[in-house]
Design a protein around this motif. Structure first.
Motif, mmCIF file in Angstrom:
data_model
loop_
_atom_site.group_PDB
_atom_site.id
_atom_site.type_symbol
_atom_site.label_atom_id
_atom_site.label_comp_id
_atom_site.label_asym_id
_atom_site.label_seq_id
_atom_site.Cartn_x
_atom_site.Cartn_y
_atom_site.Cartn_z
ATOM 1 N N CYS A 12 127.241 -24.880 -47.804
ATOM 2 C CA CYS A 12 126.504 -25.955 -48.463
ATOM 3 C C CYS A 12 127.488 -26.931 -49.092
ATOM 4 C CB CYS A 12 125.596 -25.350 -49.536
ATOM 5 S SG CYS A 12 124.741 -26.601 -50.497
ATOM 6 N N SER A 14 126.647 -29.200 -51.193
ATOM 7 C CA SER A 14 126.262 -29.461 -52.586
ATOM 8 C C SER A 14 126.858 -28.435 -53.534
ATOM 9 C CB SER A 14 124.742 -29.426 -52.737
ATOM 10 O OG SER A 14 124.167 -30.519 -52.085
ATOM 11 N N CYS A 15 126.733 -27.130 -53.202
ATOM 12 C CA CYS A 15 127.158 -26.108 -54.162
ATOM 13 C C CYS A 15 128.251 -25.200 -53.607
ATOM 14 C CB CYS A 15 125.957 -25.277 -54.624
ATOM 15 S SG CYS A 15 125.340 -24.143 -53.360
ATOM 16 N N CYS A 41 119.851 -23.988 -48.167
ATOM 17 C CA CYS A 41 120.870 -23.247 -48.896
ATOM 18 C C CYS A 41 120.177 -22.223 -49.793
ATOM 19 C CB CYS A 41 121.705 -24.207 -49.744
ATOM 20 S SG CYS A 41 122.768 -23.364 -50.928
ATOM 21 N N CYS A 44 121.062 -23.237 -53.758
ATOM 22 C CA CYS A 44 120.558 -24.436 -54.458
ATOM 23 C C CYS A 44 119.401 -25.088 -53.731
ATOM 24 C CB CYS A 44 121.686 -25.446 -54.682
ATOM 25 S SG CYS A 44 122.164 -26.335 -53.198
HETATM 26 ZN ZN LIG Z 1 123.739 -25.103 -52.081
#
Ligand SMILES: [Zn+2]
Length: 179
Positions: A12, A14-15, A41, A44
């Motif tokens: 991911c 994002s995280c 994900c 998140c």
């Molecule tokens: Zn994530």
């Protein structure tokens, strides 16, 4: 026809969580794309646009996946959750079934790392590497296994990043005649 899937390691954006997801292989491309768009994900909830497919696991991430238990349970856990590839999965199948059919050897450092990590999840299989020293495909590497692993760890302690000496040794060994 029974549904067929391949397991893909994603990361991911994002995280930064790495996770495995199953995608169908024997379906029309629209269905494959639809399945891809359902992937989220697990940490998140980010959707496909934020996910990269084909990730590597860091040493820490792989260590976090390790469990206790009998060898076959740890092996199954490795197969379901860790970073897999053709040569590591063929080793896994050999150690479970004894079949040398479909054995394939690591052709680069990433593939070698996945084989070494399998043996970190199931260390008792390390001493069985010598069983493969007469195999036409694996023989050269199995016979030199401790030397290759020691050099790789010396050059790249986390088994990621450049390891030019290991790469040369792999190439040199693979060009030798089988034992
Ligand atoms: Zn994530």
């Amino acid at each position: 026809m029974a549904p067929q899937t391949t397991s893909n390691l994603c990361r991911c954006k994002s995280c930064n969580t790495a996770f495995r997801t199953e995608l169908p292989t024997n379906v029309p491309v629209e269905e494959w794309v639809a399945a891809l768009y359902e992937v989220r994900c697990p940490s998140c909830g980010a959707g496909t646009g934020q996910l990269g497919i084909g990730a590597n696991l860091s040493q820490e991430e792989d260590m976090a996946l390790r469990i206790d238990g009998p060898a076959d349970v740890r092996a199954a856990n490795w197969h379901d959750r860790a970073e897999i590839g053709a040569s590591a999965v063929s080793l896994y199948r050999y150690f479970l079934s004894g079949s040398t059919e479909g054995l394939c050897v690591p052709d680069d450092l990433s593939a070698l790392r996945r084989c070494i990590r399998l043996l970190e999840h199931v260390p008792e299989w390390t001493e069985r590497m010598s069983e493969l020293s007469a195999d036409p495909k694996w023989g050269w590497l199995a016979a030199n296994w401790p030397r290759v692993v020691d050099l790789f760890r010396a050059e790249a302690p986390t088994l990621t990043g450049p390891a030019p000496g290991t790469q040369l040794l792999l190439a040199e060994l693979s060009s030798e005649e089988p034992l």
